[in-house]
Design a protein around this motif. Sequence first.
Motif, short mmCIF file in Angstrom:
data_model
loop_
_atom_site.label_atom_id
_atom_site.label_comp_id
_atom_site.label_asym_id
_atom_site.label_seq_id
_atom_site.Cartn_x
_atom_site.Cartn_y
_atom_site.Cartn_z
N ALA A 68 0.69 -1.33 -0.38
CA ALA A 68 0.03 -0.18 0.07
C ALA A 68 1.08 0.77 0.30
CB ALA A 68 -1.33 -0.77 2.04
N ASP A 69 1.85 1.26 0.79
CA ASP A 69 2.90 2.18 0.60
C ASP A 69 3.09 2.64 -0.73
OD1 ASP A 69 2.11 2.33 3.72
OD2 ASP A 69 4.13 1.62 4.04
N THR A 70 3.51 1.37 -1.11
CA THR A 70 4.38 1.91 -2.81
C THR A 70 3.29 2.26 -2.75
OG1 THR A 70 4.23 -0.36 -2.73
CG2 THR A 70 6.17 0.13 -1.99
N GLN A 71 2.46 1.74 -3.75
CA GLN A 71 1.91 2.16 -4.67
C GLN A 71 0.96 3.99 -4.25
OE1 GLN A 71 -2.96 0.52 -4.20
NE2 GLN A 71 -2.08 -1.32 -4.69
N GLY A 72 1.08 4.55 -3.47
CA GLY A 72 1.05 5.59 -3.04
C GLY A 72 2.20 6.84 -3.22
N ALA A 73 3.37 6.05 -3.10
CA ALA A 73 4.08 6.67 -3.29
C ALA A 73 4.72 7.28 -4.61
CB ALA A 73 5.90 6.49 -2.81
N ILE A 74 4.76 5.68 -5.58
CA ILE A 74 4.78 5.93 -6.69
C ILE A 74 3.92 6.22 -7.20
CG2 ILE A 74 5.91 3.98 -8.50
CD1 ILE A 74 6.91 2.32 -6.84
N GLY A 75 2.14 5.95 -7.31
CA GLY A 75 1.43 6.47 -8.04
C GLY A 75 1.52 8.28 -7.94
N TYR A 76 2.15 8.45 -7.03
CA TYR A 76 1.65 9.93 -6.58
C TYR A 76 3.52 10.58 -7.55
CZ TYR A 76 5.17 14.11 -4.72
OH TYR A 76 6.59 14.74 -5.03
N GLN A 77 4.12 10.03 -7.97
CA GLN A 77 4.93 10.41 -8.14
C GLN A 77 5.01 9.97 -10.69
OE1 GLN A 77 8.85 8.01 -7.47
NE2 GLN A 77 9.19 9.80 -6.60
N ILE A 78 4.12 9.23 -10.48
CA ILE A 78 3.63 8.84 -11.56
C ILE A 78 2.51 9.87 -12.35
CG2 ILE A 78 2.40 7.44 -13.82
CD1 ILE A 78 3.37 5.12 -11.89
N GLN A 79 1.57 10.64 -11.76
CA GLN A 79 1.04 11.48 -11.18
C GLN A 79 1.43 12.35 -11.64
OE1 GLN A 79 -1.54 10.59 -8.64
NE2 GLN A 79 -1.12 12.75 -7.65
N GLN A 80 2.42 12.99 -10.88
CA GLN A 80 3.27 14.23 -11.27
C GLN A 80 4.03 14.28 -12.03
OE1 GLN A 80 6.06 15.83 -8.46
NE2 GLN A 80 5.32 16.52 -7.53
N ALA A 81 4.95 13.72 -12.86
CA ALA A 81 5.42 13.33 -14.06
C ALA A 81 4.41 13.28 -14.94
CB ALA A 81 6.30 12.23 -13.89
N LEU A 82 3.59 12.55 -15.14
CA LEU A 82 2.90 12.99 -16.24
C LEU A 82 2.31 13.90 -16.77
CD1 LEU A 82 2.38 11.00 -19.10
CD2 LEU A 82 0.39 9.89 -17.46
N ASP A 83 1.44 14.44 -15.28
CA ASP A 83 1.36 15.95 -15.57
C ASP A 83 2.24 16.89 -16.09
OD1 ASP A 83 -1.73 14.36 -15.26
OD2 ASP A 83 -1.80 14.85 -13.42
N ASN A 84 3.01 16.87 -15.44
CA ASN A 84 4.13 17.52 -15.99
C ASN A 84 4.74 17.50 -17.69
OD1 ASN A 84 4.04 18.87 -13.29
ND2 ASN A 84 5.83 17.78 -12.23
N VAL A 85 4.83 16.61 -17.54
CA VAL A 85 5.35 16.14 -19.77
C VAL A 85 3.71 16.53 -20.13
CG1 VAL A 85 5.64 14.72 -21.05
CG2 VAL A 85 6.42 14.66 -19.10
N LEU A 86 2.65 15.94 -20.18
CA LEU A 86 1.98 16.85 -20.46
C LEU A 86 1.49 18.31 -20.15
CD1 LEU A 86 -0.91 13.79 -19.68
CD2 LEU A 86 0.50 13.58 -21.75
N ARG A 87 1.90 18.89 -19.85
CA ARG A 87 1.00 20.30 -19.23
C ARG A 87 2.52 21.41 -20.63
NH1 ARG A 87 1.72 20.60 -14.70
NH2 ARG A 87 -0.74 20.14 -14.02
N ARG A 88 3.64 20.39 -19.85
CA ARG A 88 5.11 21.25 -21.06
C ARG A 88 4.35 20.62 -22.71
NH1 ARG A 88 8.30 17.84 -19.71
NH2 ARG A 88 9.10 17.17 -21.47
N ARG A 89 3.47 19.51 -22.92
CA ARG A 89 3.57 19.67 -24.76
C ARG A 89 2.13 20.45 -25.12
NH1 ARG A 89 4.88 12.92 -26.50
NH2 ARG A 89 7.17 13.26 -25.03
N GLY A 90 1.72 21.10 -24.08
CA GLY A 90 0.31 21.40 -24.36
C GLY A 90 -0.89 20.74 -24.92
N LEU A 91 -0.17 19.41 -24.21
CA LEU A 91 -1.62 18.78 -23.85
C LEU A 91 -2.70 18.26 -23.03
CD1 LEU A 91 0.51 15.68 -25.72
CD2 LEU A 91 -1.29 17.25 -26.67
N ALA A 92 -2.38 19.51 -21.98
CA ALA A 92 -3.14 18.91 -20.50
C ALA A 92 -4.43 18.95 -20.53
CB ALA A 92 -2.43 20.34 -19.79
N GLU A 93 -5.18 19.55 -22.30
CA GLU A 93 -6.69 19.97 -21.57
C GLU A 93 -7.41 18.85 -22.27
OE1 GLU A 93 -9.82 23.06 -22.91
OE2 GLU A 93 -7.59 24.06 -22.18
N LYS A 94 -6.52 18.87 -23.19
CA LYS A 94 -6.92 17.25 -23.94
C LYS A 94 -6.66 16.54 -23.26
CE LYS A 94 -6.34 15.90 -28.67
NZ LYS A 94 -5.80 15.90 -30.37
#
Length: 320
Positions: free
Chosen positions: A84-110
């Motif tokens: 459970a601990d790793t689900q939270g920690a790794i999940g947090y890192q994935i969602q942050q990293a992916l959202d940052n990439v999508l935002r940088r590419r101008g894809l966040a809204e789409k």
Amino acid sequence: MSRKLAVIAIGGNSLIKHRDKQSVEDQYLALCETMEHIADVIEQGWQVLITHGNGPQVGFIMLRSEIARSVAGLHIVPLVSCVADTQGAIGYQIQQALDNVLRRRGLAEKAGRTVSLVTQVRVDIADPGFTDPDKFVGEFYAEDQIPGLREQHPDWILKPDADRGWRRVVPSPKPCEIIELDAVRSLLGAGFNVVAVGGGGIPVVRMPEGLFGVDAVIDKDLASSLLANQLGADLLAISTGVRNVALNYGTPMQRPLRGVPVSEMERYLAEGHFPAGSMGPKIRAAVDFIRKGGTEVVITSPEFLNAALTQGVGTHITRE
């Protein structure tokens, strides 16, 4: 128009690029690389559900727990809580990293935001895995440490792991039910990219009083396959350390596999080409997905995910 759904399973070892790069910060940087490749898939118009392994990360928590117990007398963290601990920690890192990439590419809204979900997976208490545990977890111990460990942890089962020492073994039961399936569907329906069943899911059993966690490890590829089937995913992508699955791997007779019907892959599996400790679980998960209604599985390394979908790179397992 709704987007096609790809369930993408990434390994826990893919977060660690080198044995000298194991800190949380190093793992996040490694994840950022993988999220660039997953963003390529999203840019093609796919919605993604990401699953992940957690083997090394659970091992780190268990080791810290052992040290804290011996030095400060703190309680041991149960294996089920480590998952459970790793689900939270790794999940947090994935969602942050992916959202940052999508935002940088101008894809966040789409493309939509990413959210991680702590996910329970039901297993059967009568599963043979509980009577003969064989999944190694945690650190290695010398033989002279074993009597003390058995006194401290009478419920642990310890076995020799090749010539490397003794390790704890735990059950590895098959996944039966994704408890939060309705929540996953709701999030996908609302347009989110989702992170779920991390580490194969938190193993739970259903009793008359409700759900209870058990110390076990569910194979994350089998859990990913089950979830992909239940969601009706268009694609299951399993990332690994090689570009292609190969027959006779590591020998002069090595032959990469590209487009393979499921019956042929089943034959190779029966012939022993894919050991249980390496490619075997991935192939079993792929076969399960196809046999239970899935259309296609891609197995390749993360950097080839985009090319796998656009140019046929990697190993593609399909119906007959």
